[in-house]
Write a protein that holds these residues in place. Structure first.
Motif, PDB file in Angstrom:
ATOM      1  N   ILE A  40       9.427  22.712  23.688  1.00 38.71           N
ATOM      2  CA  ILE A  40       9.877  21.752  22.764  1.00 38.71           C
ATOM      3  C   ILE A  40       8.634  21.457  21.808  1.00 38.71           C
ATOM      4  CG2 ILE A  40      10.718  19.316  22.484  1.00 38.71           C
ATOM      5  CD1 ILE A  40      11.401  19.316  25.399  1.00 38.71           C
ATOM      6  N   SER A  41       9.092  21.785  20.568  1.00 42.79           N
ATOM      7  CA  SER A  41       8.133  21.621  19.454  1.00 42.79           C
ATOM      8  C   SER A  41       8.495  20.586  18.400  1.00 42.79           C
ATOM      9  CB  SER A  41       7.983  22.773  18.571  1.00 42.79           C
ATOM     10  OG  SER A  41       7.494  23.968  19.719  1.00 42.79           O
ATOM     11  N   LEU A  42       7.552  20.116  17.682  1.00 43.85           N
ATOM     12  CA  LEU A  42       7.614  19.008  16.403  1.00 43.85           C
ATOM     13  C   LEU A  42       7.556  19.878  15.234  1.00 43.85           C
ATOM     14  CD1 LEU A  42       8.069  16.252  15.229  1.00 43.85           C
ATOM     15  CD2 LEU A  42       5.743  16.077  15.442  1.00 43.85           C
ATOM     16  N   CYS A  43       8.400  19.820  14.384  1.00 47.03           N
ATOM     17  CA  CYS A  43       8.050  20.549  13.099  1.00 47.03           C
ATOM     18  C   CYS A  43       8.250  19.655  11.740  1.00 47.03           C
ATOM     19  CB  CYS A  43       9.179  21.565  12.794  1.00 47.03           C
ATOM     20  SG  CYS A  43       9.368  22.812  13.974  1.00 47.03           S
TER      21      CYS A  43
ATOM     22  N   PHE B  20       4.320  12.717  21.436  1.00 41.49           N
ATOM     23  CA  PHE B  20       5.807  12.792  22.095  1.00 41.49           C
ATOM     24  C   PHE B  20       5.901  13.540  23.557  1.00 41.49           C
ATOM     25  CE2 PHE B  20       6.426  12.591  17.380  1.00 41.49           C
ATOM     26  CZ  PHE B  20       7.362  11.459  17.416  1.00 41.49           C
TER      27      PHE B  20
ATOM     28  N   HIS C 161       5.755  25.466  14.197  1.00 39.51           N
ATOM     29  CA  HIS C 161       6.230  24.607  15.577  1.00 39.51           C
ATOM     30  C   HIS C 161       4.843  24.367  16.252  1.00 39.51           C
ATOM     31  CE1 HIS C 161      10.277  26.660  15.830  1.00 39.51           C
ATOM     32  NE2 HIS C 161      10.142  26.325  14.482  1.00 39.51           N
TER      33      HIS C 161
ATOM     34  N   THR D   3      18.231  22.066  17.709  1.00 42.57           N
ATOM     35  CA  THR D   3      17.554  21.353  17.018  1.00 42.57           C
ATOM     36  C   THR D   3      17.766  19.955  17.141  1.00 42.57           C
ATOM     37  OG1 THR D   3      17.031  22.989  15.513  1.00 42.57           O
ATOM     38  CG2 THR D   3      16.833  20.852  14.698  1.00 42.57           C
TER      39      THR D   3
ATOM     40  N   ILE E 127       5.181  19.544  22.026  1.00 47.19           N
ATOM     41  CA  ILE E 127       4.890  18.227  22.300  1.00 47.19           C
ATOM     42  C   ILE E 127       4.139  18.064  23.507  1.00 47.19           C
ATOM     43  CG2 ILE E 127       6.849  17.796  20.883  1.00 47.19           C
ATOM     44  CD1 ILE E 127       8.163  16.981  23.945  1.00 47.19           C
TER      45      ILE E 127
ATOM     46  N   ALA F 169       1.971  15.563  17.175  1.00 48.36           N
ATOM     47  CA  ALA F 169       3.159  16.300  17.967  1.00 48.36           C
ATOM     48  C   ALA F 169       2.928  15.631  19.386  1.00 48.36           C
ATOM     49  CB  ALA F 169       2.977  17.573  17.833  1.00 48.36           C
TER      50      ALA F 169
ATOM     51  N   LEU G 252      12.827  18.249  15.857  1.00 44.74           N
ATOM     52  CA  LEU G 252      12.319  18.621  17.190  1.00 44.74           C
ATOM     53  C   LEU G 252      12.883  19.870  17.357  1.00 44.74           C
ATOM     54  CD1 LEU G 252      12.177  15.250  18.971  1.00 44.74           C
ATOM     55  CD2 LEU G 252      10.124  16.758  18.623  1.00 44.74           C
TER      56      LEU G 252
ATOM     57  N   ILE H 255      13.286  12.502  25.555  1.00 41.69           N
ATOM     58  CA  ILE H 255      12.039  12.862  24.637  1.00 41.69           C
ATOM     59  C   ILE H 255      11.611  11.294  24.209  1.00 41.69           C
ATOM     60  CG2 ILE H 255      10.799  13.485  22.728  1.00 41.69           C
ATOM     61  CD1 ILE H 255      12.603  15.817  22.777  1.00 41.69           C
TER      62      ILE H 255
ATOM     63  N   CYS I  32       7.923   8.434  23.133  1.00 40.28           N
ATOM     64  CA  CYS I  32       7.054   8.526  22.363  1.00 40.28           C
ATOM     65  C   CYS I  32       5.872   7.702  23.293  1.00 40.28           C
ATOM     66  CB  CYS I  32       6.865   7.713  21.104  1.00 40.28           C
ATOM     67  SG  CYS I  32       5.389   7.819  20.071  1.00 40.28           S
TER      68      CYS I  32
END
Length: 358
Positions: free
Chosen positions: A308-311, A208, A324, A273, A327, A205, A260, A230, A232
């Protein structure tokens, strides 16, 4: 009185468990130990000998004797039995008494989803008082390096059994139901629970990040908005980017795809999402490219915080309430962070100088 130190390497030629110590003591007469004592005084040598784990580290050769040693975990990955034997021989007058404390410290374990095994009585880690010999595959035709690779492979299952060895030791020696003095509390095992899966996912995560477009913060009626993309951290078309794509591909299962999640903290209704579709992930995996469209983020208040989260999964992580993972840099107060930064970096206002005040 100096501290007595014992480490547990393995000899390369004889493939025998030994202990390197900074002390001497008499050998037992009534039984044979499952290891041999080698007296040494250089602590650095002991450390190098017992940590020379094949195939990651080369064997340690002691110059004065030309003896070669490798990782002691091939026989004694949890040396609690060695400790038990040694303390009884060093302090023979109190051999039958419990120690003040016996502390076993593990290197950590990932217990999530693992079923703990029950200790089995009458099965100490030695067969008939001796360490079992490694079954070397093709020993006659193997090079020494391949031979030790085979030994390491054959013994790998034991590297995962440190807690089982401890439970067996306790079952063989300590009987709490008959222990009116609470002596079992003198034996302590500490092995921190390492949530390796969550750690790996959090590192993913953190690759990002969100880049806000300059001057994009606006007030619209009763809300505030900003725009950005967003990205990388890895370079486009790089092997690292392709490896990330391969990792994310492994988390496409059935109808689930990694995504995300953007939300105003404390107001889950203000969220949306960004699905990392199979097409996006395949671009990562095959071409090493990651290009998400520009997004608009809104908050109900200027000072609100955004997450903002990566799942990567739907089920919560152990000791967490959700799946969650933030990032890099989040949560952030996107609407006010620029003005705050300007205040923090502004040069100090020069003070007016009045004559006669010095």
């Amino acid at each position: 009185m100096f501290t007595k130190v014992t480490v547990t390497p393995t000899t390369v030629i004889a493939q025998q468990a030994v202990i390197l110590t900074n002390y001497n003591r008499p050998d037992p007469h009534s039984y044979e130990l499952p290891y041999r004592l080698v007296l040494t005084y250089a602590g650095s040598h002991n450390a190098r000998a017992t940590s020379a784990a094949p195939p990651s580290f080369k064997q340690f050769i002691k110059k004065d004797t030309q003896s070669a040693y490798v990782d002691g975990a091939l026989y004694h990955n949890n040396p609690v039995w060695v400790t038990h034997h040694e303390r009884r021989m060093i302090w023979g007058d109190v051999a039958s008494a419990p120690p003040d404390i016996l502390l076993s410290i593990g290197t950590g374990a990932n217990t999530a989803g693992q079923e703990k095994t029950r200790p089995v009585r009458n099965q100490p880690p030695f067969e008939n008082g001796e360490a079992s010999s490694p079954q070397v595959k093709g020993k006659s035709s193997s090079t020494p390096w391949k031979m030790w690779w085979n030994i390491a492979t054959d013994r790998f299952d034991r590297l995962l059994q440190c807690d089982d060895i401890w439970r067996t030791f306790m079952a063989e020696n300590i009987f709490p139901e008959f222990d009116g003095n609470g002596n079992h509390r003198r034996y302590i095992r500490i092995n921190p629970d390492l949530q390796t899966r969550e750690v790996a996912h959090r590192l993913i995560a953190s690759t990002f990040f969100f880049e806000k477009a300059a001057g994009s913060v606006k007030q619209q009626d009763s809300s505030f908005t900003c725009e950005g993309r967003i990205h990388c951290r890895f370079e486009q078309n790089s092997d690292e980017m392709k490896d990330l794509g391969e990792f994310l591909r492994s988390y496409i299962r059935g109808t689930f795809e990694p995504f995300l999640f953007v939300e105003e903290r404390g107001l889950r209704s203000n969220s949306f999402t960004l699905r990392l579709s199979e097409h996006i992930i395949n671009d990562l995996y095959l071409r090493g490219t990651f290009n998400l469209p520009r997004i608009q983020i809104s908050t109900s208040k200027e000072s609100s915080s955004t997450m903002i989260s990566l799942c990567l999964q739907t089920t919560p992580y152990p000791f967490s309430t959700d799946s969650h993972l933030p990032i890099s840099g989040f949560p952030r107060e996107l609407m006010t962070e620029d003005s705050r930064a300007r205040v923090l970096t502004a040069p100090p206002t020069p003070q007016a100088h009045h004559p006669g005040t010095d």
